[in-house]
Design an enzyme around this catalytic site. Structure first.
Site, PDB file in Angstrom:
ATOM      1  N   SER A   1       0.859  -1.183   0.000  1.00 15.44           N
ATOM      2  CA  SER A   1       0.000   0.000   0.000  1.00 15.44           C
ATOM      3  C   SER A   1       0.896   1.235   0.000  1.00 15.44           C
ATOM      4  O   SER A   1       2.079   1.141   0.363  1.00 15.44           O
ATOM      5  CB  SER A   1      -0.851  -0.009   1.280  1.00 15.44           C
ATOM      6  OG  SER A   1      -1.473   1.248   1.490  1.00 15.44           O
TER       7      SER A   1
ATOM      8  N   TYR B   1      -2.135  -1.237  10.440  1.00 17.55           N
ATOM      9  CA  TYR B   1      -2.087  -1.358   8.972  1.00 17.55           C
ATOM     10  C   TYR B   1      -0.753  -0.835   8.443  1.00 17.55           C
ATOM     11  O   TYR B   1      -0.099  -1.486   7.613  1.00 17.55           O
ATOM     12  CB  TYR B   1      -3.260  -0.564   8.396  1.00 17.55           C
ATOM     13  CG  TYR B   1      -3.489  -0.737   6.911  1.00 17.55           C
ATOM     14  CD1 TYR B   1      -4.253  -1.805   6.424  1.00 17.55           C
ATOM     15  CD2 TYR B   1      -2.980   0.169   5.994  1.00 17.55           C
ATOM     16  CE1 TYR B   1      -4.493  -1.945   5.064  1.00 17.55           C
ATOM     17  CE2 TYR B   1      -3.216   0.031   4.633  1.00 17.55           C
ATOM     18  CZ  TYR B   1      -3.977  -1.025   4.172  1.00 17.55           C
ATOM     19  OH  TYR B   1      -4.216  -1.168   2.820  1.00 17.55           O
TER      20      TYR B   1
HETATM   21  P1  NAD Z   1     -11.506  -5.975  -0.012  1.00 17.17           P
HETATM   22  O1  NAD Z   1     -12.089  -5.838   1.354  1.00 17.17           O
HETATM   23  O2  NAD Z   1     -12.333  -5.659  -1.217  1.00 17.17           O
HETATM   24  O3  NAD Z   1     -10.897  -7.433  -0.207  1.00 17.17           O
HETATM   25  C1  NAD Z   1     -10.188  -8.084   0.801  1.00 17.17           C
HETATM   26  C2  NAD Z   1     -10.127  -9.547   0.471  1.00 17.17           C
HETATM   27  O4  NAD Z   1      -9.417 -10.202   1.521  1.00 17.17           O
HETATM   28  C3  NAD Z   1     -11.519 -10.199   0.402  1.00 17.17           C
HETATM   29  O5  NAD Z   1     -11.504 -11.188  -0.617  1.00 17.17           O
HETATM   30  C4  NAD Z   1     -11.651 -10.860   1.768  1.00 17.17           C
HETATM   31  O6  NAD Z   1     -12.546 -11.953   1.791  1.00 17.17           O
HETATM   32  C5  NAD Z   1     -10.214 -11.300   1.982  1.00 17.17           C
HETATM   33  N1  NAD Z   1      -9.907 -11.626   3.361  1.00 17.17           N
HETATM   34  C6  NAD Z   1     -10.109 -10.849   4.473  1.00 17.17           C
HETATM   35  N2  NAD Z   1      -9.730 -11.545   5.566  1.00 17.17           N
HETATM   36  C7  NAD Z   1      -9.280 -12.741   5.134  1.00 17.17           C
HETATM   37  C8  NAD Z   1      -8.753 -13.894   5.784  1.00 17.17           C
HETATM   38  N3  NAD Z   1      -8.604 -13.955   7.118  1.00 17.17           N
HETATM   39  N4  NAD Z   1      -8.409 -14.964   5.029  1.00 17.17           N
HETATM   40  C9  NAD Z   1      -8.570 -14.941   3.683  1.00 17.17           C
HETATM   41  N5  NAD Z   1      -9.055 -13.888   3.020  1.00 17.17           N
HETATM   42  C10 NAD Z   1      -9.398 -12.803   3.745  1.00 17.17           C
HETATM   43  O7  NAD Z   1     -10.192  -5.070   0.035  1.00 17.17           O
HETATM   44  P2  NAD Z   1      -9.255  -4.476  -1.112  1.00 17.17           P
HETATM   45  O8  NAD Z   1      -9.335  -3.007  -1.025  1.00 17.17           O
HETATM   46  O9  NAD Z   1      -9.443  -5.179  -2.412  1.00 17.17           O
HETATM   47  O10 NAD Z   1      -7.841  -4.878  -0.488  1.00 17.17           O
HETATM   48  C11 NAD Z   1      -6.985  -5.862  -1.027  1.00 17.17           C
HETATM   49  C12 NAD Z   1      -5.570  -5.561  -0.599  1.00 17.17           C
HETATM   50  O11 NAD Z   1      -5.163  -4.303  -1.139  1.00 17.17           O
HETATM   51  C13 NAD Z   1      -5.403  -5.448   0.915  1.00 17.17           C
HETATM   52  O12 NAD Z   1      -4.189  -6.028   1.299  1.00 17.17           O
HETATM   53  C14 NAD Z   1      -5.367  -3.946   1.139  1.00 17.17           C
HETATM   54  O13 NAD Z   1      -4.665  -3.615   2.294  1.00 17.17           O
HETATM   55  C15 NAD Z   1      -4.650  -3.506  -0.105  1.00 17.17           C
HETATM   56  N6  NAD Z   1      -4.845  -2.086  -0.440  1.00 17.17           N
HETATM   57  C16 NAD Z   1      -6.085  -1.579  -0.667  1.00 17.17           C
HETATM   58  C17 NAD Z   1      -6.205  -0.250  -1.000  1.00 17.17           C
HETATM   59  C18 NAD Z   1      -7.527   0.377  -1.277  1.00 17.17           C
HETATM   60  O14 NAD Z   1      -7.568   1.631  -1.401  1.00 17.17           O
HETATM   61  N7  NAD Z   1      -8.598  -0.362  -1.417  1.00 17.17           N
HETATM   62  C19 NAD Z   1      -5.072   0.561  -1.079  1.00 17.17           C
HETATM   63  C20 NAD Z   1      -3.834   0.005  -0.839  1.00 17.17           C
HETATM   64  C21 NAD Z   1      -3.727  -1.327  -0.527  1.00 17.17           C
END
Ligand code: NAD
Length: 260
Positions: free
Chosen positions: A142, A155
């Site tokens: 991130s 985080y």
């Molecule tokens: P999201 O909530 O849409 O997806 C998260 C996924 O992780 C889902 O499929 C969920 O079921 C899964 N998950 C959660 N807990 C779990 C567990 N214990 N075991 C297995 N699967 C699990 O979130 P997103 O925004 O798509 O985030 C995905 C990644 O990207 C994360 O690591 C997040 O930190 C990172 N990220 C997101 C953003 C953003 O702005 N959305 C920015 C930077 C980084």
């Protein structure tokens, strides 16, 4: 480009993980889908793509807080598809609170899912990748892997840790055909971020759309959300032969957030 290869994408039932899984499937890879919630829509979308390419999608519900389940997922994929060629450590959760109010169990869960899960999957997948002569590990960190914000201590700690893990393992693999890199998105409009926007709108009494623009304005100079499709395209590049000497980077896709 990934015909005959197999990719595990953790947390791919939703958001960024699903976007990356779809992009890898479009390159012909078999996909191991992982994550919680309703798996049917993601399985249907991915199945339609893998069918077109003569590949397959399998679901594994491993809980990223459980090292035994993570290792079993890698072993199961190796048994079913013969290999794990691409490992995308993407599963992640968020919790927003002052450090003195931060529930210890939320801290532990964030460190387990956002950081330690990548250690466990890497340990399990690397030997096979090295033995077969190809491997691509992509850790979804991130902008918070590079810089901090208040109220996100767990985080930010986990994502900085994930960038560190990426660099260290990339160096260990530097003379092998396995590359290890991190992607550092800025704001992407997924359920994880929508929850934060909704909470801010409720707290400030503002419309949700206005709060989304404010959120971007605070951090992301482009004033545009990064998309799962853009991150999928970057993951495809990192899997390509052209990226064989891209090693240990933390590649920001953040609209200028960390350039400031
Ligand atoms: P999201 O909530 O849409 O997806 C998260 C996924 O992780 C889902 O499929 C969920 O079921 C899964 N998950 C959660 N807990 C779990 C567990 N214990 N075991 C297995 N699967 C699990 O979130 P997103 O925004 O798509 O985030 C995905 C990644 O990207 C994360 O690591 C997040 O930190 C990172 N990220 C997101 C953003 C953003 O702005 N959305 C920015 C930077 C980084």
């Amino acid at each position: 480009m990934l015909q005959g290869k197999t990719a595990i994408v953790t947390g791919s039932t939703s958001g960024i993980g699903l976007g990356i899984a779809k992009a890898l499937a479009e390159q012909g890879a078999n996909i191991v889908l992982n994550g919680f919630g309703d798996t049917a829509p993601a399985l249907a979308e991915l199945g339609a793509i893998t069918d077109r390419h003569g590949a397959r999608v399998a679901y594994n519900g491993a809980d990223m807080t459980r090292p035994d389940e993570i290792v079993a997922m890698v072993k199961e994929a190796e048994r079913e598809f013969g290999a794990v060629d691409v490992l995308v450590n993407n599963a992640g959760i968020q919790h927003v609170a002052q450090v003195e109010d931060f529930p210890p169990e939320r801290w532990d869960a964030i460190i387990a899912i956002n950081l330690s899960s990548a250690f466990h999957s890497l340990r399990a997948a690397l030997p096979g990748m090295k033995a077969r002569g190809y491997g691509r590990v992509i850790n979804v960190a991130s902008a918070h892997g590079l810089v901090a914000s208040p109220l996100k201590s767990a985080y930010v700690a986990a994502k900085h840790g994930l960038v560190g893990l990426t660099k260290s393992v990339a160096l260990e693999c530097a003379t092998t055909p396995v590359t290890v890199n991190a992607i550092c998105p800025g704001w992407v409009l997924t359920p994880l971020v929508q929850k934060q926007i909704d909470a801010r709108a409720a707290a400030n009494g503002t419309p949700v759309a206005e709060e989304a623009i404010k959120l971007l304005g605070e951090k992301q100079p482009s004033l545009q959300f990064t998309t799962p499709e853009e991150l999928g395209a970057l993951a495809v590049f990192l899997c390509s032969p052209a990226a064989q000497n891209v090693r240990g980077v933390a590649w920001a896709v953040d609209g200028g957030w960390t350039a400031q």
